[in-house]
Design a protein around this motif. Structure first.
Motif, PDB file in Angstrom:
ATOM      1  N   GLU B 139      -0.297   0.992  -4.498  1.00  0.00           N
ATOM      2  CA  GLU B 139      -1.221   1.396  -3.430  1.00  0.00           C
ATOM      3  C   GLU B 139      -0.702   2.577  -2.606  1.00  0.00           C
ATOM      4  O   GLU B 139      -1.434   3.151  -1.827  1.00  0.00           O
ATOM      5  CB  GLU B 139      -1.576   0.207  -2.523  1.00  0.00           C
ATOM      6  N   ARG B 189      12.129  -5.438   3.155  1.00  0.00           N
ATOM      7  CA  ARG B 189      11.428  -6.427   3.978  1.00  0.00           C
ATOM      8  C   ARG B 189      10.117  -6.800   3.292  1.00  0.00           C
ATOM      9  O   ARG B 189       9.085  -6.993   3.931  1.00  0.00           O
ATOM     10  CB  ARG B 189      11.139  -5.879   5.377  1.00  0.00           C
ATOM     11  N   ASP B 190      10.144  -6.826   2.002  1.00  0.00           N
ATOM     12  CA  ASP B 190       8.937  -7.055   1.222  1.00  0.00           C
ATOM     13  C   ASP B 190       9.308  -8.046   0.122  1.00  0.00           C
ATOM     14  O   ASP B 190      10.101  -7.719  -0.768  1.00  0.00           O
ATOM     15  CB  ASP B 190       8.490  -5.706   0.628  1.00  0.00           C
ATOM     16  N   HIS B 191       8.772  -9.234   0.212  1.00  0.00           N
ATOM     17  CA  HIS B 191       9.180 -10.294  -0.723  1.00  0.00           C
ATOM     18  C   HIS B 191       8.841  -9.963  -2.174  1.00  0.00           C
ATOM     19  O   HIS B 191       9.369 -10.568  -3.089  1.00  0.00           O
ATOM     20  CB  HIS B 191       8.532 -11.620  -0.326  1.00  0.00           C
ATOM     21  N   ARG B 192       7.951  -8.992  -2.367  1.00  0.00           N
ATOM     22  CA  ARG B 192       7.618  -8.628  -3.745  1.00  0.00           C
ATOM     23  C   ARG B 192       8.762  -7.848  -4.383  1.00  0.00           C
ATOM     24  O   ARG B 192       8.905  -7.811  -5.587  1.00  0.00           O
ATOM     25  CB  ARG B 192       6.348  -7.774  -3.766  1.00  0.00           C
ATOM     26  N   MET B 226       6.932  -1.477  10.909  1.00  0.00           N
ATOM     27  CA  MET B 226       6.715  -2.896  11.212  1.00  0.00           C
ATOM     28  C   MET B 226       7.510  -3.277  12.457  1.00  0.00           C
ATOM     29  O   MET B 226       7.017  -3.921  13.352  1.00  0.00           O
ATOM     30  CB  MET B 226       7.136  -3.752  10.026  1.00  0.00           C
ATOM     31  N   ARG B 253       1.701  -1.855   9.097  1.00  0.00           N
ATOM     32  CA  ARG B 253       2.147  -1.463   7.770  1.00  0.00           C
ATOM     33  C   ARG B 253       0.940  -0.953   7.006  1.00  0.00           C
ATOM     34  O   ARG B 253      -0.034  -1.681   6.845  1.00  0.00           O
ATOM     35  CB  ARG B 253       2.750  -2.688   7.075  1.00  0.00           C
ATOM     36  N   PRO B 254       0.971   0.305   6.514  1.00  0.00           N
ATOM     37  CA  PRO B 254      -0.203   0.836   5.821  1.00  0.00           C
ATOM     38  C   PRO B 254      -0.558   0.017   4.582  1.00  0.00           C
ATOM     39  O   PRO B 254       0.329  -0.433   3.860  1.00  0.00           O
ATOM     40  CB  PRO B 254       0.222   2.252   5.434  1.00  0.00           C
ATOM     41  N   SER B 255      -1.867  -0.154   4.396  1.00  0.00           N
ATOM     42  CA  SER B 255      -2.299  -0.959   3.251  1.00  0.00           C
ATOM     43  C   SER B 255      -2.436  -0.085   2.016  1.00  0.00           C
ATOM     44  O   SER B 255      -2.223  -0.549   0.914  1.00  0.00           O
ATOM     45  CB  SER B 255      -3.620  -1.634   3.554  1.00  0.00           C
ATOM     46  N   GLN B 256      -2.829   1.164   2.202  1.00  0.00           N
ATOM     47  CA  GLN B 256      -3.005   2.023   1.034  1.00  0.00           C
ATOM     48  C   GLN B 256      -3.071   3.489   1.417  1.00  0.00           C
ATOM     49  O   GLN B 256      -3.309   3.834   2.569  1.00  0.00           O
ATOM     50  CB  GLN B 256      -4.269   1.636   0.275  1.00  0.00           C
ATOM     51  N   ILE B 257      -2.850   4.329   0.419  1.00  0.00           N
ATOM     52  CA  ILE B 257      -2.979   5.775   0.608  1.00  0.00           C
ATOM     53  C   ILE B 257      -3.959   6.265  -0.447  1.00  0.00           C
ATOM     54  O   ILE B 257      -3.830   5.906  -1.619  1.00  0.00           O
ATOM     55  CB  ILE B 257      -1.616   6.480   0.424  1.00  0.00           C
ATOM     56  N   GLU B 269      -4.288   4.292   5.613  1.00  0.00           N
ATOM     57  CA  GLU B 269      -4.988   3.255   6.367  1.00  0.00           C
ATOM     58  C   GLU B 269      -3.997   2.192   6.798  1.00  0.00           C
ATOM     59  O   GLU B 269      -3.194   1.731   6.001  1.00  0.00           O
ATOM     60  CB  GLU B 269      -6.055   2.586   5.498  1.00  0.00           C
ATOM     61  N   ALA B 270      -4.086   1.825   8.073  1.00  0.00           N
ATOM     62  CA  ALA B 270      -3.207   0.761   8.574  1.00  0.00           C
ATOM     63  C   ALA B 270      -3.889   0.100   9.746  1.00  0.00           C
ATOM     64  O   ALA B 270      -4.817   0.665  10.346  1.00  0.00           O
ATOM     65  CB  ALA B 270      -1.859   1.330   9.011  1.00  0.00           C
ATOM     66  N   GLU B 271      -3.427  -1.100  10.066  1.00  0.00           N
ATOM     67  CA  GLU B 271      -3.923  -1.726  11.281  1.00  0.00           C
ATOM     68  C   GLU B 271      -2.952  -1.412  12.401  1.00  0.00           C
ATOM     69  O   GLU B 271      -1.767  -1.726  12.295  1.00  0.00           O
ATOM     70  CB  GLU B 271      -4.044  -3.246  11.118  1.00  0.00           C
ATOM     71  N   GLN B 273      -1.450  -2.513  15.381  1.00  0.00           N
ATOM     72  CA  GLN B 273      -1.432  -3.859  15.967  1.00  0.00           C
ATOM     73  C   GLN B 273      -1.703  -3.861  17.457  1.00  0.00           C
ATOM     74  O   GLN B 273      -2.272  -4.806  17.989  1.00  0.00           O
ATOM     75  CB  GLN B 273      -0.072  -4.511  15.713  1.00  0.00           C
TER      76      GLN B 273
END
Lengths: 335, 620
Positions: B139, B189-192, B226, B253-257, B269-271, B273
């Motif tokens: 993403e 910081r990303d469990h994936r 974050m 944290r941006p969801s996608q570019i 795009e990000a929320e 907070q």
């Protein structure tokens, strides 16, 4: 202001005890889900991160009363992106289960059954991606009959059942058959002869676009700009809502090609809609070939979250392809 | 580095690889392969004429493949030693370099690989880290959209010694971007991908943002994060300065570019907070602060030097607080990001500490070790009788045991840390541990179970965690029943199944085995060896007709006094609920079978006396 004594830890435990709810407290509020989720386009207040955060704090009433908990369609676009690998739709389901137990119900809207027409054939039961429809036996107009019944807490008004119902007994409040047909033919678009019928110099394309497959406002604006004498865009709640009768209607009434756009496989907002939409289009293509027409005149396309800017190009590419179709043969068949 | 190279007592073997290391603290022998440079070290003066003459251009890995290098080159201008080397895989042997080198005559195409053997007293591992490949996150479009780069790449572009001489340009059109989005925590910081925090990315992103802002005042810079982690001295002030300079910080944290295919501008795009709303930024360039990850060859070197690795894959230190630069192998020390992501000040501090620790070894004539090492009784080792075994070697976390068929197992005493895992694992009782011999432990066991054994809970505890936990329960005055009796061993790995069975043979009511939590084991993998063994015990007990509920395994840390008290209370309750008569009958019924199994103990002079039929007076 929220005081600490308003926080109900029992609620947190209740949600976490539900299947799928166990990951509630792992969320660290990064907002990836909120930025991914497309529900916000139609429900600006919807924010999965906030729901998880509130639930994790134990704001029982605030979570259970809000209509947003019913809006997650389990499309799982957020799940593969969540850095904590939280299956958010499962957490939502857990929250809903607690809500149902507490006597809350989804505010809707839902698919409606016209019980006087419903034959109880159960096609809708099998088509529904959420298992929201079951058959019940009840008195209808004074006689005992088996008819479909929609569970309002499970229905997410995708309209797949409406397109599937052979009797026309299912309906949605918005996106009814009548409304879609009137949008297809607005301003007499369907009454003009197409390129293949020897009318328009340019091929005329009708595009049914799933409302969830287009992700940004800018893209919808381009689609509006595309609307013209040769291009007509009609949006659908889901590509699975596309009704073969409407496709055939468009082809007989001046559209040279029909394009149906759904979400990318795996990102479908209603889980199975893309699969159903694509299958229907493949069957329509076969019917067209059997009638001696070019199966390429109906096409299905998938739009993923990252496919921004692709749709306008796709529409013009299809229009271009249609120029190559042998005109005379098509006219003969149509006639 | 330059000073180090000049130092008379420092020899730098660049372009070389450590193939194998044998020996132990103070007496290592390292087998090193020195790759051929095809340039004579004593003649090359680093003038670079050869590189200018070379017609072959390759991607420059120091410049992260943004710039070219030649087939004969140095990694970068400040490289130490400044000696050129030919990449033979791409050299076309046009000999232009030989011509350019002229009278110096430093180029020698006949150079061969050299194998060196070095005798060294201590070893420091400072192999650094690698960058996470962000193209694994689809993403974010790295590798798909030309203007998405890593922050490291951006740093090279912004560097005045870099490929663009410090002018930041975007790859799609060569123009300086007017707006940049910097995205934090890419792959960390990303469990994936990697659960840990890379630590230094916040600071270097802020540094690059500030550098750019100082060069290009109008540049619009947004950092999506974050959490900003600036915990070290003066770091917070630096972060404040960045905010004052007008760098925009958005927590989300941006969801996608996505990319506009015509302008190659990017939409992030990000929320946000703080707003609770989704924001979309159109920017001309995106930089991804990708995680620091262990180097690909970490595992190879780990097996060469008998090092262990933390959950994130970096080398594990002996103890996170008390011995942070020592590795589990004595005489091998860790420095820098090879041990975990860290920034330059921390690397310098750890490097200095490692050098001091290593010098301690070099300055000593002898090295004191704990007197609890294991030794082999050659007459009992079946390997000496020509049979294949080697169980002890697989149990040893330190690689201290070598087994060759035809010879008894050899234990390098200097490498042994005294966990006792091999002692317990050896099926022929051929290994014993000084101060924790079978006889000593059985003598304790016999004494503790002399009176009313069926009312007792016999607890085996490891020295580092569980014994500390029991101690903690006592000093904290936690209340628990008084019927537990403890035996301390160094590690749960020393808790032989034979001891457990012997306890039942002597009529014990309950047996507890407890050690460190898996990640806390002081002997790297001792706990794992033990856990595997304990998994089999309930089935053995069932076969012997002993209720497996009378056996319990618990991992108790030194801080968990409360847990120790709770476990003993629970076991005591359980014991009270069992019928004493049937318990005695169970033990008595199992006794002959256990006795038969422990027959070999009778062959040992120390144990034979203790092995008189159970429940008799035992000489102490």
């Amino acid at each position: 202001m929220i005081r600490s004594d308003q926080l109900d830890h029992g609620f947190v435990e209740e949600v976490m005890a539900e299947p799928g709810g166990q990951h509630l407290l792992t969320c660290w509020s990064c907002g990836t889900c909120a930025a991914t989720c497309i529900v916000r386009r139609y429900e600006p207040a919807f924010n999965p991160r906030l729901i998880l955060h509130k639930a994790g704090l134990g704001l029982r009433e605030e979570v259970l009363c809000c209509s947003e908990i019913w809006q997650c369609s389990a499309c799982d676009a957020c799940y593969p992106r969540c850095p904590k690998e939280i299956h958010i739709s499962e957490v939502m389901k857990a929250i809903r289960a607690v809500a149902i137990r507490a006597g809350y119900e989804s505010p809707g809207p839902t698919a409606e059954v016209d019980e006087t027409i419903c034959s109880g054939c159960a096609v809708c039961t099998r088509a529904c991606p959420y298992g929201a429809i079951e058959r019940v036996t009840k008195g209808v107009n004074g006689s005992e009959r088996t008819v479909a019944h929609v569970d309002r807490n499970l229905c997410l008004h995708c309209g797949i059942c409406v397109a599937a119902c052979p009797s026309g007994a299912m309906s949605l409040e918005s996106f009814s058959d009548r409304e879609l047909i009137s949008r297809m033919g607005a301003d007499g678009w369907l009454d003009k002869p197409g390129h293949l019928q020897g009318g328009s110099p340019e091929p005329r394309v009708l595009a049914f676009v799933c409302q969830w497959s287009i992700h940004s406002g800018a893209e919808w604006a381009w689609l509006d700009d595309l609307q013209s004498d040769t291009v007509r865009v009609v949006n659908l709640p889901c590509s699975g809502r596309v009704d073969p009768a409407m496709v055939l209607l468009a082809l007989t009434k001046g559209a040279d090609g029909v394009l149906v756009v759904g979400c990318k496989e795996g990102e479908c907002h209603y889980v199975r809609g893309t699969y159903l939409g694509r299958s229907k289009l493949a069957l329509i293509g076969q019917i067209l070939s059997q009638m001696g027409m070019d199966a390429e005149r109906v096409q299905f396309a998938e739009m993923g979250a990252l496919d921004r800017f692709r749709l306008p190009k796709l529409i013009s590419a299809i229009a271009n392809d249609l120029k190559g179709v042998r005109v005379s043969a098509q006219v003969a068949v149509m006639a | 580095m330059v000073d180090a190279a000049r130092h008379p007592k420092v020899e730098i073997l660049a372009y070389s690889e450590v193939e194998q290391v044998e020996g132990y603290i103070g007496n290592f022998r390292a087998h090193v392969t020195k790759k051929p440079r095809y340039v004579l070290e004593d003649r090359c003066n680093g003038c670079g004429e050869c590189a200018q003459a070379c017609p072959i251009e390759l991607p420059n890995d120091f410049e992260l493949d943004i710039a070219p290098r030649k087939a004969i080159d140095v990694p970068h201008g400040q490289a130490v030693p400044l000696i050129y080397a030919i990449d033979m895989d791409s050299c076309i042997k046009c000999y232009k370099c030989v011509e350019a080198c002229g009278k110096l005559d430093a180029i020698d195409f006949s150079m061969q690989e050299e194998n060196l053997e070095l005798d060294v007293g201590s070893i420091i591992v400072a192999t650094g880290f690698e960058s996470f490949d962000p193209s694994r996150i689809p993403e974010y479009g790295y590798g798909v959209y030309p203007n998405v780069m890593t922050t490291m790449e951006l740093e090279r572009l912004a560097n005045s010694a870099g490929p663009t001489v410090g002018r930041l340009v975007r790859p799609s059109d060569g123009q300086t971007p007017k707006s940049i989005a910097m995205i934090q925590c890419v792959g960390s910081r990303d469990h994936r991908y990697n659960e840990y925090c890379s630590g230094f990315c916040c600071m270097y992103t802020i540094k690059n943002a500030l550098l750019l802002k100082q060069t290009y005042h109008d540049m619009d810079i947004t950092i999506f994060y974050m959490d900003i982690r600036t915990p070290a001295k003066s770091y917070e002030e630096f972060y404040n300065r960045a905010r004052e300079y007008g760098i925009r910080f958005i927590q989300g944290r941006p969801s996608q570019i996505t990319e506009d295919p015509e302008t190659h501008n990017l939409y992030v795009e990000a929320e946000d907070q703080a707003l609770g709303q989704v924001v979309e930024f159109e920017v001309e360039m995106v930089s991804l602060s990708s995680a620091a990850i262990p180097r690909v060859d970490t595992e190879r070197l780990a097996s060469t030097l008998t090092l262990s690795r933390s959950p994130g894959g970096f080398y594990m230190e002996y103890h996170p607080k008390l011995r942070p630069v020592d590795s589990p192998t004595d005489g091998v020390f860790l420095a820098g990001a090879a041990q975990g992501p860290k920034d330059i000040p921390a690397c310098v501090a750890q490097g200095s500490a490692a050098a001091a620790r290593a010098a301690r070894v070099l300055s000593a004539d002898t090295w004191e070790i704990e007197p609890i090492v294991a030794s082999v009784r050659e007459d009992r080792c079946i390997s000496a009788q020509g049979r294949k075994c080697g169980i002890c070697a697989t149990a040893c976390p330190y690689g201290a045991i070598t087994v060759e068929v035809g010879q008894a197992a050899q234990i390098t005493k200097a490498k042994c840390h005294g966990c006792g895992g091999c002692v317990a694992e050896c099926p022929h009782d051929a290994i014993s541990q000084d101060h924790f011999t079978d006889a000593q432990i059985v003598a304790q066991l016999a004494e503790l179970l002399r009176d009313k054994p069926e009312e007792k809970i016999l607890a085996f505890m490891c020295h580092w965690c569980s014994y500390g936990g029991a101690d903690n329960a006592g000093t904290s005055h936690f209340q628990y029943p008084a019927n537990s009796r403890g035996i301390r061993v160094m590690c749960s790995a020393r808790m032989d199944s034979d001891f457990i069975l012997e306890a039942y043979r002597r009529g014990a009511g309950m047996v507890l085995v407890s050690g460190c939590h898996p990640q806390d084991c002081h002997y790297i993998s001792g706990q794992q060896v033990a856990a595997k063994r304990f998994d089999r015990i309930p089935r053995t007990l069932e076969r012997l007709g002993i209720n497996p509920e009378r056996f319990r395994v618990e991992w108790i840390s030194a801080a968990e006094g409360e847990k120790y008290a709770r476990v003993i209370s629970e076991m005591s309750e359980k014991l009270a609920s069992l019928d004493k008569e049937s318990l005695r009958a169970e033990n008595a019924a199992a006794s002959p079978a256990i006795d038969k199994r422990l027959q070999r103990w009778r062959e040992s002079p120390q144990l034979a006396d203790l092995m008189e039929p159970a429940r008799q007076e035992v000489p102490v």
